[in-house]
Design a protein around this motif. Structure first.
Motif, PDB file in Angstrom:
ATOM      1  N   LYS A 137     -23.215  45.643 -14.500  1.00 10.65           N
ATOM      2  CA  LYS A 137     -22.028  46.142 -15.197  1.00 10.65           C
ATOM      3  C   LYS A 137     -22.358  46.586 -16.623  1.00 10.65           C
ATOM      4  N   SER A 141     -22.031  50.399 -18.099  1.00 10.08           N
ATOM      5  CA  SER A 141     -21.216  50.627 -19.285  1.00 10.08           C
ATOM      6  C   SER A 141     -22.023  51.288 -20.398  1.00 10.08           C
ATOM      7  N   LYS A 144     -22.722  54.977 -19.677  1.00  9.15           N
ATOM      8  CA  LYS A 144     -21.550  55.826 -19.922  1.00  9.15           C
ATOM      9  C   LYS A 144     -21.365  56.111 -21.416  1.00  9.15           C
ATOM     10  N   SER A 145     -21.710  55.139 -22.256  1.00 13.07           N
ATOM     11  CA  SER A 145     -21.545  55.316 -23.704  1.00 13.07           C
ATOM     12  C   SER A 145     -22.820  55.787 -24.391  1.00 13.07           C
ATOM     13  N   GLU A 175     -22.330  40.012 -19.629  1.00 13.65           N
ATOM     14  CA  GLU A 175     -22.172  41.446 -19.873  1.00 13.65           C
ATOM     15  C   GLU A 175     -21.929  41.728 -21.349  1.00 13.65           C
ATOM     16  N   ARG A 176     -21.075  40.946 -21.989  1.00 14.80           N
ATOM     17  CA  ARG A 176     -20.762  41.161 -23.402  1.00 14.80           C
ATOM     18  C   ARG A 176     -21.978  40.902 -24.279  1.00 14.80           C
ATOM     19  N   GLU A 179     -24.438  43.857 -24.012  1.00  9.92           N
ATOM     20  CA  GLU A 179     -23.957  45.036 -24.734  1.00  9.92           C
ATOM     21  C   GLU A 179     -24.025  44.827 -26.244  1.00  9.92           C
ATOM     22  N   SER A 261     -25.395  52.572  -9.649  1.00  6.23           N
ATOM     23  CA  SER A 261     -25.091  51.151  -9.833  1.00  6.23           C
ATOM     24  C   SER A 261     -25.300  50.387  -8.534  1.00  6.23           C
TER      25      SER A 261
END
Length: 274
Positions: A137, A141, A144-145, A175-176, A179, A261
């Protein structure tokens, strides 16, 4: 005793009877082994950009076989015999990384993995999927960014040297957290994150760079670092491109570009070989 003697005699008679077949199988097996080793050496040399050296070594071997074994020259032959026998140690020293990777490629092949999984069923299955879901994930993410990332997942080979080059800690995969580490203003975003035993153990790590590997020019330093890591270790390396917004997996000296993915999830769960 007579029964044992008869059994041994029967076995010897069997081998004597089918000696020609056994010798033919022996020669065939030798040809297959030598061909496999030469093919693997060729692939390693080609990936590492040492094809000229490989051709030079092959030329010396052919000349030695002709001079010493075929024509049996009395003066030049013994000299070449000593040169070839002494050069073995030199080759081991010069190509220790390639030899290590060759042995690693054999041990980490798909067949061996299936063998390991057969005896390690407790560590496979749905639990593996749930652990690496945050990685998938986070990578999607970040792609995409257009956030660059470099994530290394340890396999059989120890990565202590690479871990020590970064900031060492011990955290659950989140995940956090992933990132945040690769956020553009983070002091750790330029290095690599290393995951060992389903734990994030380090970030901001330095990886070896594949300088001579033939990769597309549009790929940057992250891809060269990921490929270099996969050439020196059996680690699974995930690269998220900042420029292209795509996900790449490096393993066994090979880049798998622009994977989805679903592909990444199957690779991390062991359902698909890289």
């Amino acid at each position: 005793m007579s029964i044992i003697y008869e059994i041994c005699r029967s076995v010897l008679d069997f081998f004597d009877k089918y000696r020609v077949i056994i010798d033919a199988a022996d020669v065939l097996l030798l040809i297959v082994i030598v061909a496999y080793i030469m093919y693997q050496v060729y692939k390693l040399m080609r990936r590492s950009g040492n094809m000229a050296i490989f051709k030079g070594i092959l030329t010396i071997i052919v000349v030695w076989l002709l001079v010493s074994q075929v024509f049996k020259m009395r003066f030049v032959g013994p000299i070449l015999d000593k040169v070839v026998s002494g050069s073995f140690i030199v080759l081991v020293i010069l190509f220790q990384n390639e030899i290590r990777h060759f042995l690693m490629a054999i041990g980490s092949s798909g067949g061996w993995r299936k063998f390991y999984k057969f005896f390690d069923r407790k560590n496979t299955g749905s639990s593996t999927n749930s652990v690496y879901d945050p990685v998938v994930k986070a990578c999607v993410s970040m792609a995409k960014s257009n956030t660059g990332a470099l994530i290394v997942i340890q396999q059989e080979m120890d990565l202590a040297r690479q871990i020590e080059s970064g900031d060492v800690f011990n955290a659950d995969i989140s995940e956090r957290l992933i990132e945040n580490i690769f956020f553009k203003n983070s002091p750790l975003h330029d290095g690599a994150m290393i995951i060992v035993d389903k734990k994030i153990v380090a970030a901001g790590c330095t990886l070896p760079i594949a300088h001579n590997a033939p990769i597309p020019k549009e790929l940057g330093l992250r891809h060269r670092s990921g490929l270099g890591m996969s050439m020196e270790t059996d680690a699974l390396v995930i690269i998220v491109s900042e420029e292209r917004g795509s996900i790449t997996v490096a393993h066994n000296s090979k880049l798998n570009l622009d994977i989805s993915s679903t592909d990444l999830e199957e690779i991390l769960s062991g359902k698909r070989n890289v």
